[in-house]
Write a protein that holds these residues in place. Structure first.
Motif, PDB file in Angstrom:
ATOM      1  N   ARG A 100       0.871  -1.094   0.103  1.00  0.00           N
ATOM      2  CA  ARG A 100      -0.041   0.032   0.041  1.00  0.00           C
ATOM      3  C   ARG A 100       1.019   1.313  -0.103  1.00  0.00           C
ATOM      4  NH1 ARG A 100      -5.320  -1.038   2.132  1.00  0.00           N
ATOM      5  NH2 ARG A 100      -5.302   0.771   3.456  1.00  0.00           N
ATOM      6  N   PRO A 101       0.371   2.273  -0.347  1.00  0.00           N
ATOM      7  CA  PRO A 101       1.285   3.680  -0.523  1.00  0.00           C
ATOM      8  C   PRO A 101       1.786   3.968   0.808  1.00  0.00           C
ATOM      9  CG  PRO A 101      -0.745   3.981  -1.702  1.00  0.00           C
ATOM     10  CD  PRO A 101      -0.835   2.689  -1.104  1.00  0.00           C
ATOM     11  N   GLN A 102       1.056   3.899   1.982  1.00  0.00           N
ATOM     12  CA  GLN A 102       1.508   4.060   3.266  1.00  0.00           C
ATOM     13  C   GLN A 102       1.180   2.607   4.146  1.00  0.00           C
ATOM     14  OE1 GLN A 102      -0.287   7.584   4.675  1.00  0.00           O
ATOM     15  NE2 GLN A 102       0.051   8.693   2.686  1.00  0.00           N
ATOM     16  N   HIS A 103       2.092   1.833   4.484  1.00  0.00           N
ATOM     17  CA  HIS A 103       1.811   0.571   4.823  1.00  0.00           C
ATOM     18  C   HIS A 103       0.955   0.739   6.190  1.00  0.00           C
ATOM     19  CE1 HIS A 103       4.210  -1.706   2.312  1.00  0.00           C
ATOM     20  NE2 HIS A 103       5.134  -0.964   2.442  1.00  0.00           N
ATOM     21  N   SER A 105      -0.868   3.434   7.744  1.00  0.00           N
ATOM     22  CA  SER A 105      -1.906   4.285   7.836  1.00  0.00           C
ATOM     23  C   SER A 105      -3.439   3.729   7.587  1.00  0.00           C
ATOM     24  CB  SER A 105      -1.844   5.358   6.962  1.00  0.00           C
ATOM     25  OG  SER A 105      -2.981   6.368   7.069  1.00  0.00           O
ATOM     26  N   ILE A 106      -4.393   3.894   8.373  1.00  0.00           N
ATOM     27  CA  ILE A 106      -5.490   3.603   8.155  1.00  0.00           C
ATOM     28  C   ILE A 106      -6.514   4.692   7.682  1.00  0.00           C
ATOM     29  CG2 ILE A 106      -5.730   1.913  10.004  1.00  0.00           C
ATOM     30  CD1 ILE A 106      -7.132   4.019  11.804  1.00  0.00           C
ATOM     31  N   MET A 107      -5.651   5.850   7.392  1.00  0.00           N
ATOM     32  CA  MET A 107      -6.561   7.041   6.765  1.00  0.00           C
ATOM     33  C   MET A 107      -6.038   7.268   5.350  1.00  0.00           C
ATOM     34  SD  MET A 107      -8.847   7.892   9.024  1.00  0.00           S
ATOM     35  CE  MET A 107      -9.437   9.328   8.583  1.00  0.00           C
ATOM     36  N   GLN A 108      -5.268   6.555   4.853  1.00  0.00           N
ATOM     37  CA  GLN A 108      -4.424   6.727   3.676  1.00  0.00           C
ATOM     38  C   GLN A 108      -5.369   6.896   2.445  1.00  0.00           C
ATOM     39  OE1 GLN A 108      -1.820   3.649   1.626  1.00  0.00           O
ATOM     40  NE2 GLN A 108      -2.441   2.747   3.750  1.00  0.00           N
ATOM     41  N   ASP A 109      -5.077   7.657   1.579  1.00  0.00           N
ATOM     42  CA  ASP A 109      -5.774   7.883   0.315  1.00  0.00           C
ATOM     43  C   ASP A 109      -5.058   6.891  -0.775  1.00  0.00           C
ATOM     44  OD1 ASP A 109      -7.383   9.303  -1.937  1.00  0.00           O
ATOM     45  OD2 ASP A 109      -5.800   9.749  -2.772  1.00  0.00           O
ATOM     46  N   ILE A 110      -6.070   6.042  -1.386  1.00  0.00           N
ATOM     47  CA  ILE A 110      -5.158   5.007  -2.556  1.00  0.00           C
ATOM     48  C   ILE A 110      -6.122   5.695  -3.609  1.00  0.00           C
ATOM     49  CG2 ILE A 110      -5.253   2.886  -3.173  1.00  0.00           C
ATOM     50  CD1 ILE A 110      -5.435   1.960  -0.070  1.00  0.00           C
ATOM     51  N   PRO A 111      -5.494   6.323  -4.685  1.00  0.00           N
ATOM     52  CA  PRO A 111      -6.062   7.034  -5.790  1.00  0.00           C
ATOM     53  C   PRO A 111      -6.935   6.011  -6.467  1.00  0.00           C
ATOM     54  CG  PRO A 111      -3.828   7.766  -5.530  1.00  0.00           C
ATOM     55  CD  PRO A 111      -3.953   6.613  -4.542  1.00  0.00           C
ATOM     56  N   TRP A 112      -6.449   4.688  -6.834  1.00  0.00           N
ATOM     57  CA  TRP A 112      -7.068   3.808  -7.869  1.00  0.00           C
ATOM     58  C   TRP A 112      -8.475   3.176  -7.228  1.00  0.00           C
ATOM     59  CZ3 TRP A 112      -1.949   2.794  -6.260  1.00  0.00           C
ATOM     60  CH2 TRP A 112      -1.966   1.935  -5.301  1.00  0.00           C
ATOM     61  N   GLN A 113      -8.401   3.497  -6.103  1.00  0.00           N
ATOM     62  CA  GLN A 113      -9.775   2.964  -5.188  1.00  0.00           C
ATOM     63  C   GLN A 113     -10.589   4.137  -5.094  1.00  0.00           C
ATOM     64  OE1 GLN A 113      -8.353   0.885  -1.813  1.00  0.00           O
ATOM     65  NE2 GLN A 113      -7.737  -0.991  -2.990  1.00  0.00           N
ATOM     66  N   ALA A 114      -9.902   5.249  -4.399  1.00  0.00           N
ATOM     67  CA  ALA A 114     -10.590   6.366  -4.169  1.00  0.00           C
ATOM     68  C   ALA A 114     -11.435   7.133  -5.515  1.00  0.00           C
ATOM     69  CB  ALA A 114     -10.248   7.480  -3.505  1.00  0.00           C
ATOM     70  N   ARG A 115     -10.452   7.300  -6.587  1.00  0.00           N
ATOM     71  CA  ARG A 115     -10.893   7.755  -7.821  1.00  0.00           C
ATOM     72  C   ARG A 115     -10.406   6.775  -8.745  1.00  0.00           C
ATOM     73  NH1 ARG A 115      -8.073  11.003  -4.385  1.00  0.00           N
ATOM     74  NH2 ARG A 115      -6.102  10.557  -5.498  1.00  0.00           N
ATOM     75  N   PRO A 116     -11.390   5.785  -9.128  1.00  0.00           N
ATOM     76  CA  PRO A 116     -11.028   4.809 -10.217  1.00  0.00           C
ATOM     77  C   PRO A 116     -11.248   5.431 -11.616  1.00  0.00           C
ATOM     78  CG  PRO A 116     -13.352   4.542  -9.420  1.00  0.00           C
ATOM     79  CD  PRO A 116     -12.495   5.533  -8.409  1.00  0.00           C
ATOM     80  N   LEU A 117     -10.320   4.931 -12.385  1.00  0.00           N
ATOM     81  CA  LEU A 117     -10.196   5.270 -13.759  1.00  0.00           C
ATOM     82  C   LEU A 117     -11.392   4.573 -14.586  1.00  0.00           C
ATOM     83  CD1 LEU A 117      -6.338   5.129 -14.632  1.00  0.00           C
ATOM     84  CD2 LEU A 117      -7.829   7.018 -14.191  1.00  0.00           C
ATOM     85  N   THR A 313       7.213   4.429 -11.047  1.00  0.00           N
ATOM     86  CA  THR A 313       6.871   5.674 -11.953  1.00  0.00           C
ATOM     87  C   THR A 313       5.329   5.766 -11.716  1.00  0.00           C
ATOM     88  OG1 THR A 313       8.491   4.904 -13.445  1.00  0.00           O
ATOM     89  CG2 THR A 313       6.717   6.571 -14.102  1.00  0.00           C
ATOM     90  N   TRP A 314       5.197   6.800 -10.974  1.00  0.00           N
ATOM     91  CA  TRP A 314       3.749   7.081 -10.544  1.00  0.00           C
ATOM     92  C   TRP A 314       3.282   8.714 -10.907  1.00  0.00           C
ATOM     93  CZ3 TRP A 314       1.301   3.277  -7.678  1.00  0.00           C
ATOM     94  CH2 TRP A 314       2.012   2.290  -6.957  1.00  0.00           C
ATOM     95  N   ILE A 315       2.249   8.786 -11.555  1.00  0.00           N
ATOM     96  CA  ILE A 315       1.371  10.071 -12.116  1.00  0.00           C
ATOM     97  C   ILE A 315       0.447  10.095 -11.326  1.00  0.00           C
ATOM     98  CG2 ILE A 315       1.081  11.649 -13.628  1.00  0.00           C
ATOM     99  CD1 ILE A 315       3.924  10.888 -14.058  1.00  0.00           C
ATOM    100  N   ALA A 316      -0.121  11.201 -10.535  1.00  0.00           N
ATOM    101  CA  ALA A 316      -1.138  11.421  -9.729  1.00  0.00           C
ATOM    102  C   ALA A 316      -1.621  10.237  -8.941  1.00  0.00           C
ATOM    103  CB  ALA A 316      -2.266  11.815 -10.815  1.00  0.00           C
ATOM    104  N   GLY A 317      -0.642   9.516  -8.421  1.00  0.00           N
ATOM    105  CA  GLY A 317      -0.880   8.232  -7.649  1.00  0.00           C
ATOM    106  C   GLY A 317      -1.108   7.030  -8.253  1.00  0.00           C
ATOM    107  N   TYR A 318      -1.122   7.076  -9.664  1.00  0.00           N
ATOM    108  CA  TYR A 318      -1.255   5.925 -10.379  1.00  0.00           C
ATOM    109  C   TYR A 318       0.073   5.308 -11.108  1.00  0.00           C
ATOM    110  CZ  TYR A 318      -6.293   7.585 -10.553  1.00  0.00           C
ATOM    111  OH  TYR A 318      -7.439   8.169 -10.045  1.00  0.00           O
TER     112      TYR A 318
END
Length: 703
Positions: A100-103, A105-117, A313-318
């Motif tokens: 996970r982006p932050q191993h 944290s229970i409050m982290q933002d995961i872009p591909w889940q919060a803002r799915p393409l 390589t990550w852009i905007a969290g993806y």
């Protein structure tokens, strides 16, 4: 031959027109027209042609760096996208990887889940399965594919991503579904994962394909509108778009693969910095591009520019799995806002005033003090020479803004302004450390290339805090990205997964796969209009020790591979592993994971830059005034000479402290520095070592 380079940023559109035969250049900056960036670009080209007294028909090439793909992803303002994937793998793009982006944290933002393409209801599955070697395990169910396409069409999606599990090895099922989609849904933007970058690691590959589909319609419309506008202006030169890999592509290719444009302008900036360093005969460079909102940092060594690894390589969290120049960006720029946080800490950025309302000294409605305001208070920016005198700034507004921060910080006016610069400079120095020291590189062995509108104003002090002895300021630092566009070539990258071991390398297959990749690249370059004698091919191998999850890239010798040639590849890998990680295991077997062939077609390039050959430094002198600098821990007033760069002759020398004005930037020479005007147009600044008692050095060391 006349060339135009255009880099469109969020605030300004930078343009350069070069007459290669006459070795003349003209530069221009216009505000970016956010509603349609092509409008400002066309207006800028019109003005440039008037300045150069050139006809539109004389322009043979227009090379363009754009942020439209990046901004579409950052703002999550792309097309409604559908996805067709292998049955059982509908949620790969949601689940991601174990990491996970932050191993913790229970409050982290995961872009591909919060803002799915691609929303789950728009992800369809069909029965099909190939094994990792291309053998059919489950035949493609074409009826299920037709049903999925029809459902997406009725749902109102604009773009379709086709992502099958093992298509990186054999794309036949993806290709067939793409054919069906073209028949049943011809108005959709269709993307297959194998056509973007046929690489294993399905989460990254699927996400990259979805990004391409998500940004594709908007990017393709933009490129088509721009091409049409250029033709309406009778610009006959072909439009080429900068890609993230450091090469350009035709408008047609760029429109079909917009995910390769995500670092378009940033990549051009690294190329422009590398070209400036080459002119000064320096091949170890840190490109330092500081604009209004952010600072972009790239690394260039004897091996060329650093390329980002597929897993990093990550852009905007993806995650993005396409070749990209490794550019690190932080929120530090001229518009970065200084404030005191809730804990009482004095901070600068990453929040920015941007172009609107901008710094307080612009008097456009900004109320929060910025880095630019601090530079005005310390008299490092001049109201009569800002943007070549074309833009007004108001020092009294800057003084009032900094004064409002004084009581909260507990310092006097000038100490507060200097503190703002100390903090932002150290933020940028720490970013450079993360790309050098933390990767085994000594920044003291590099030269810093100052780029962007604000880069030359901060570069010398940032370099001194890192022990970097030299700063190179290109002839036009504020439009280095636009200049970088005129230094590159057209480039294609193709890959083939191998998974072969050094203990049993299967030479016949490796040679056959390399030949197949070279034939494809040659075919693409031929379609772009290049003859065989113009093409350059390079071959690479991504290797790792058996069991590792990350690869390092080695050069593959030309010609047919034999045991000796492969041995050189294995040895390169061991050497690279030592350089990257500090150790290697020469007795362990090496796995060759991926073959890559890069094909290059030469583009016309920017030649010399105009520099006055005669005259005296005194001819460029404008005035002497008081400027503030911190030296040996003390903020002091210094009598400072101000110069106009356009009138500095070749060989001219200036001792710091000094300020040098030019239209696209302002250059600061702190005390104990010295600059020389080189015949190539660069300013070469040499710095004396900073005192160990300098608080900026102490802060940098502590951090």
């Amino acid at each position: 031959m006349k060339l135009i380079g255009v880099d469109i940023g969020g605030t300004f559109t930078d343009l350069i027109l070069a007459d290669v035969a006459q070795q003349q250049t003209w530069i221009h900056k216009v505000p970016t027209t956010v509603e349609d960036p092509s409008i400002g670009m066309i207006q800028g080209i019109q003005t440039l042609c008037e300045m150069a007294e050139a006809d539109y028909g004389d322009i043979e090439h227009v090379l363009h760096g754009t942020t439209i793909a990046t901004n579409t992803l950052l703002t999550h303002d792309g097309a409604r996208t559908g996805m067709i994937t292998t049955e059982g793998y509908r949620d790969i793009v949601h689940i991601g990887r174990h990491q996970r982006p932050q191993h913790y944290s229970i409050m982290q933002d995961i872009p591909w889940q919060a803002r799915p393409l691609v929303k789950r209801r728009d992800r369809k599955v069909v029965p099909e399965r190939l094994d990792p070697r291309g053998e059919v395990l489950t035949p493609l169910d074409e009826d299920a594919a037709r049903t999925a396409i029809q459902e997406l069409k009725e749902a109102g999606v604009e773009s379709v991503a086709i992502c099958f599990l093992n298509s990186y090895f054999d794309s036949r099922h993806e290709d067939r579904v793409a054919e069906l989609a073209q028949e049943l849904f011809p108005e959709a933007f269709i993307t297959t994962s194998a056509s973007i970058f046929p690489q294993f690691r399905e989460f990254e590959r699927f996400t990259t394909t979805c990004i391409n589909a998500f940004v594709g319609p908007k990017v393709k419309r933009y490129i088509q509108n721009l091409s049409r506008s250029l033709k309406e202006q009778s610009v006959r030169g072909e439009l080429h778009i900068m890609r993230s890999n450091g090469g350009v592509a035709t408008a047609e290719v760029a429109g079909e693969q917009p995910v390769t444009l995500l670092l378009s302008g940033l990549a051009a900036g690294v190329l422009g910095g590398a070209a400036a360093g080459e002119r000064s005969q320096r091949d170890r460079l840190i490109t330092f591009d500081m604009g209004g909102t952010s600072t972009d940092i790239g690394i260039v060594t004897e091996r060329g520019f650093a390329e980002a690894t597929a897993r990093d390589t990550w852009i905007a969290g993806y995650p993005v799995m396409v070749p990209m120049i490794d550019v690190h960006t932080i929120g530090a720029g001229g518009g970065s806002i200084a404030y005191v946080d809730e804990g009482g800490a004095f901070r600068v950025g990453p929040r920015s005033a941007g172009a609107e309302p901008g710094p307080v000294c612009y008097d456009k409605g900004g109320t929060e003090v910025t880095v630019t305001d601090a530079n005005v208070v310390l008299n490092r920016l001049d109201p009569d020479h800002f943007l070549g005198g074309e833009m007004a700034i108001y020092p009294d507004k800057a003084f009032a803004a900094v004064q409002a921060l004084v009581d909260r910080v507990g310092l006097d006016l000038y100490e507060t302004a200097a503190g703002i610069l100390t903090i932002v400079n150290n933020n940028m120095a720490n970013a450079i450390r993360s790309r050098t020291i933390q990767k085994g590189q000594d920044p003291r062995q590099f030269a810093l290339v100052a780029q962007g509108g604000a880069g030359p104003l901060h570069a010398a002090e940032v370099a001194r805090s890192l022990g970097i002895p030299e700063v190179i300021v290109p002839r036009y630092p504020g439009i280095t990205s636009a200049m970088g566009l005129l230094t590159t070539d057209l480039k294609h990258d193709l890959i083939q997964n191998e998974f072969t071991l050094s203990t049993d390398p299967h030479l016949d297959k490796l040679n056959a796969d390399l030949q197949a990749l070279e034939d494809q690249v040659i075919e693409q370059l031929r379609a772009d209009g290049f003859s065989a004698d113009q093409m350059t091919l390079q071959r690479f191998a991504d290797c790792r020790y058996v069991g590792q999850g990350y690869e390092l890239r080695a050069i593959v010798p030309n010609g047919e591979l034999d045991e000796a040639a492969l041995q050189s590849v294995w040895q390169q890998f061991h050497d690279l592993h030592t350089a990257e990680y500090g150790h290697s295991f020469p007795e362990n077997p090496v796995e060759l994971v991926t073959l890559r062939v890069t094909g290059t077609g030469p583009m016309p390039k920017l030649a010399g830059l105009p520099v006055p050959a005669e005259g005296q430094v005194e001819d460029a002198w404008l005035k002497t005034a008081v400027t503030y600098f911190r030296v040996d821990g003390q903020l002091e007033k210094y009598s400072t000479n101000f110069f106009e760069r356009d009138r500095l002759p070749i060989g001219g020398e200036i001792e710091g402290p000094a300020v040098i004005f030019q239209k696209d930037s302002t250059i600061l020479l702190p005390p104990h520095s010295h600059t020389t005007v080189e015949a190539n147009g660069n300013l070469l600044i040499r710095l004396a070592a900073a005192s160990a008692t300098d608080p900026s050095m102490a802060m940098a060391a502590a951090v």
